[in-house]
Scaffold this motif. Structure first.
Motif, PDB file in Angstrom:
ATOM      1  N   SER A 148       0.832  -1.205   0.000  1.00  0.00           N
ATOM      2  CA  SER A 148       0.000   0.000   0.000  1.00  0.00           C
ATOM      3  C   SER A 148       0.867   1.256   0.000  1.00  0.00           C
ATOM      4  O   SER A 148       0.482   2.286  -0.549  1.00  0.00           O
ATOM      5  CB  SER A 148      -0.962   0.004   1.189  1.00  0.00           C
ATOM      6  OG  SER A 148      -0.263   0.153   2.415  1.00  0.00           O
ATOM      7  N   ARG A 149       2.073   1.167   0.592  1.00  0.00           N
ATOM      8  CA  ARG A 149       2.975   2.315   0.554  1.00  0.00           C
ATOM      9  C   ARG A 149       3.537   2.502  -0.854  1.00  0.00           C
ATOM     10  O   ARG A 149       3.697   3.620  -1.325  1.00  0.00           O
ATOM     11  CB  ARG A 149       4.107   2.155   1.579  1.00  0.00           C
ATOM     12  CG  ARG A 149       3.644   2.447   3.007  1.00  0.00           C
ATOM     13  CD  ARG A 149       4.756   2.183   4.007  1.00  0.00           C
ATOM     14  NE  ARG A 149       5.987   2.870   3.662  1.00  0.00           N
ATOM     15  CZ  ARG A 149       6.301   4.124   4.049  1.00  0.00           C
ATOM     16  NH1 ARG A 149       5.466   4.811   4.798  1.00  0.00           N
ATOM     17  NH2 ARG A 149       7.442   4.657   3.687  1.00  0.00           N
ATOM     18  N   GLY A 161       0.933   9.346  -5.246  1.00  0.00           N
ATOM     19  CA  GLY A 161       1.219  10.628  -4.601  1.00  0.00           C
ATOM     20  C   GLY A 161       0.421  10.860  -3.335  1.00  0.00           C
ATOM     21  O   GLY A 161       0.122  11.999  -2.982  1.00  0.00           O
ATOM     22  N   ALA A 162       0.084   9.783  -2.629  1.00  0.00           N
ATOM     23  CA  ALA A 162      -0.668   9.902  -1.366  1.00  0.00           C
ATOM     24  C   ALA A 162       0.315  10.146  -0.214  1.00  0.00           C
ATOM     25  O   ALA A 162       0.643   9.252   0.567  1.00  0.00           O
ATOM     26  CB  ALA A 162      -1.494   8.644  -1.124  1.00  0.00           C
ATOM     27  N   ILE A 163       0.780  11.384  -0.146  1.00  0.00           N
ATOM     28  CA  ILE A 163       1.864  11.736   0.772  1.00  0.00           C
ATOM     29  C   ILE A 163       1.463  11.581   2.237  1.00  0.00           C
ATOM     30  O   ILE A 163       2.240  11.076   3.053  1.00  0.00           O
ATOM     31  CB  ILE A 163       2.343  13.171   0.467  1.00  0.00           C
ATOM     32  CG1 ILE A 163       3.036  13.171  -0.901  1.00  0.00           C
ATOM     33  CG2 ILE A 163       3.272  13.704   1.548  1.00  0.00           C
ATOM     34  CD1 ILE A 163       3.181  14.527  -1.514  1.00  0.00           C
ATOM     35  N   ASP A 164       0.264  11.975   2.596  1.00  0.00           N
ATOM     36  CA  ASP A 164      -0.176  11.865   3.993  1.00  0.00           C
ATOM     37  C   ASP A 164      -0.118  10.419   4.470  1.00  0.00           C
ATOM     38  O   ASP A 164       0.279  10.137   5.600  1.00  0.00           O
ATOM     39  CB  ASP A 164      -1.617  12.374   4.164  1.00  0.00           C
ATOM     40  CG  ASP A 164      -1.692  13.878   3.990  1.00  0.00           C
ATOM     41  OD1 ASP A 164      -0.624  14.528   3.993  1.00  0.00           O
ATOM     42  OD2 ASP A 164      -2.814  14.395   3.858  1.00  0.00           O
ATOM     43  N   TYR A 165      -0.515   9.510   3.594  1.00  0.00           N
ATOM     44  CA  TYR A 165      -0.499   8.094   3.969  1.00  0.00           C
ATOM     45  C   TYR A 165       0.931   7.621   4.215  1.00  0.00           C
ATOM     46  O   TYR A 165       1.195   6.868   5.140  1.00  0.00           O
ATOM     47  CB  TYR A 165      -1.161   7.257   2.872  1.00  0.00           C
ATOM     48  CG  TYR A 165      -1.241   5.785   3.213  1.00  0.00           C
ATOM     49  CD1 TYR A 165      -2.155   5.328   4.156  1.00  0.00           C
ATOM     50  CD2 TYR A 165      -0.394   4.861   2.620  1.00  0.00           C
ATOM     51  CE1 TYR A 165      -2.223   3.988   4.486  1.00  0.00           C
ATOM     52  CE2 TYR A 165      -0.450   3.515   2.938  1.00  0.00           C
ATOM     53  CZ  TYR A 165      -1.371   3.077   3.876  1.00  0.00           C
ATOM     54  OH  TYR A 165      -1.441   1.747   4.208  1.00  0.00           O
ATOM     55  N   LEU A 166       1.857   8.091   3.375  1.00  0.00           N
ATOM     56  CA  LEU A 166       3.259   7.693   3.535  1.00  0.00           C
ATOM     57  C   LEU A 166       3.804   8.186   4.870  1.00  0.00           C
ATOM     58  O   LEU A 166       4.519   7.466   5.563  1.00  0.00           O
ATOM     59  CB  LEU A 166       4.097   8.242   2.377  1.00  0.00           C
ATOM     60  CG  LEU A 166       3.771   7.604   1.027  1.00  0.00           C
ATOM     61  CD1 LEU A 166       4.428   8.384  -0.096  1.00  0.00           C
ATOM     62  CD2 LEU A 166       4.227   6.150   0.992  1.00  0.00           C
ATOM     63  N   ILE A 167       3.440   9.385   5.251  1.00  0.00           N
ATOM     64  CA  ILE A 167       3.905   9.928   6.536  1.00  0.00           C
ATOM     65  C   ILE A 167       3.222   9.197   7.691  1.00  0.00           C
ATOM     66  O   ILE A 167       3.871   8.776   8.642  1.00  0.00           O
ATOM     67  CB  ILE A 167       3.672  11.451   6.595  1.00  0.00           C
ATOM     68  CG1 ILE A 167       4.576  12.136   5.554  1.00  0.00           C
ATOM     69  CG2 ILE A 167       3.948  11.995   7.999  1.00  0.00           C
ATOM     70  CD1 ILE A 167       4.322  13.610   5.364  1.00  0.00           C
ATOM     71  N   ASP A 168       1.918   8.985   7.579  1.00  0.00           N
ATOM     72  CA  ASP A 168       1.167   8.312   8.657  1.00  0.00           C
ATOM     73  C   ASP A 168       1.653   6.893   8.911  1.00  0.00           C
ATOM     74  O   ASP A 168       1.505   6.382  10.022  1.00  0.00           O
ATOM     75  CB  ASP A 168      -0.331   8.235   8.306  1.00  0.00           C
ATOM     76  CG  ASP A 168      -1.000   9.598   8.393  1.00  0.00           C
ATOM     77  OD1 ASP A 168      -0.383  10.531   8.946  1.00  0.00           O
ATOM     78  OD2 ASP A 168      -2.135   9.722   7.900  1.00  0.00           O
TER      79      ASP A 168
END
Ligand SMILES: [Zn+2]
Length: 141
Positions: free
Chosen positions: A43-44, A51-58
């Motif tokens: 999923s990462r 480009g789902a940056i928030d998910y990568l940080i979370d």
């Protein structure tokens, strides 16, 4: 862009062959936690591709997050096109594990080069959510 969206509506970017909605989408959208380290890793990868940056940080372990992460990731997703994922091996990372390791290769293209990112990533589970901790990374071009 519209071409990419068409591809996404058919199969998941992570290469599982499953429809996006039945693969990484519920994780990336925050509807449910990825059940295994491999599912989180996939999923990462998908989040990088979309480009789902928030998910990568979370999904990064809190102590590994940096102040500039959002900026760095925004640049990465802008200039890098992820073109394929292969999972090479997994250790632990199952539903009842607290730690896991996933070895993978991800193919990429930028404006001036194409290559493969090889990584052995470490994950840990906290409150039922898998987190990316760190990894040994090798870029092969
Ligand atoms: Zn997927």
């Amino acid at each position: 862009m519209s071409h990419d969206q068409e591809v996404i509506s058919k199969t998941c970017p992570c290469g599982s062959g499953k429809p996006f909605a039945y693969c990484c989408e519920p994780f990336v959208q925050g509807q449910k936690p990825a059940p295994t380290a491999e599912a989180l890793m996939r999923s990462r990868y998908t989040a990088f591709a979309l480009g789902a940056i928030d998910y990568l940080i979370d999904t990064t372990a809190p102590e590994k997050r940096g102040e500039d992460d959002a900026e760095i990731l925004a640049d990465q997703v802008k200039y890098t096109n992820w073109t394929g994922l292969s999972i090479l091996s997994t250790e632990q990372g199952g539903r009842s594990d607290e730690l896991g390791c996933v070895e993978f290769e991800a193919a990429f293209e930028t404006e001036d080069q194409a290559g493969t990112l090889y990584e052995k990533s470490n994950f840990r589970k906290e409150n039922n959510y898998w987190l990316y901790v760190d990894g040994e990374v090798e870029i092969r071009t």
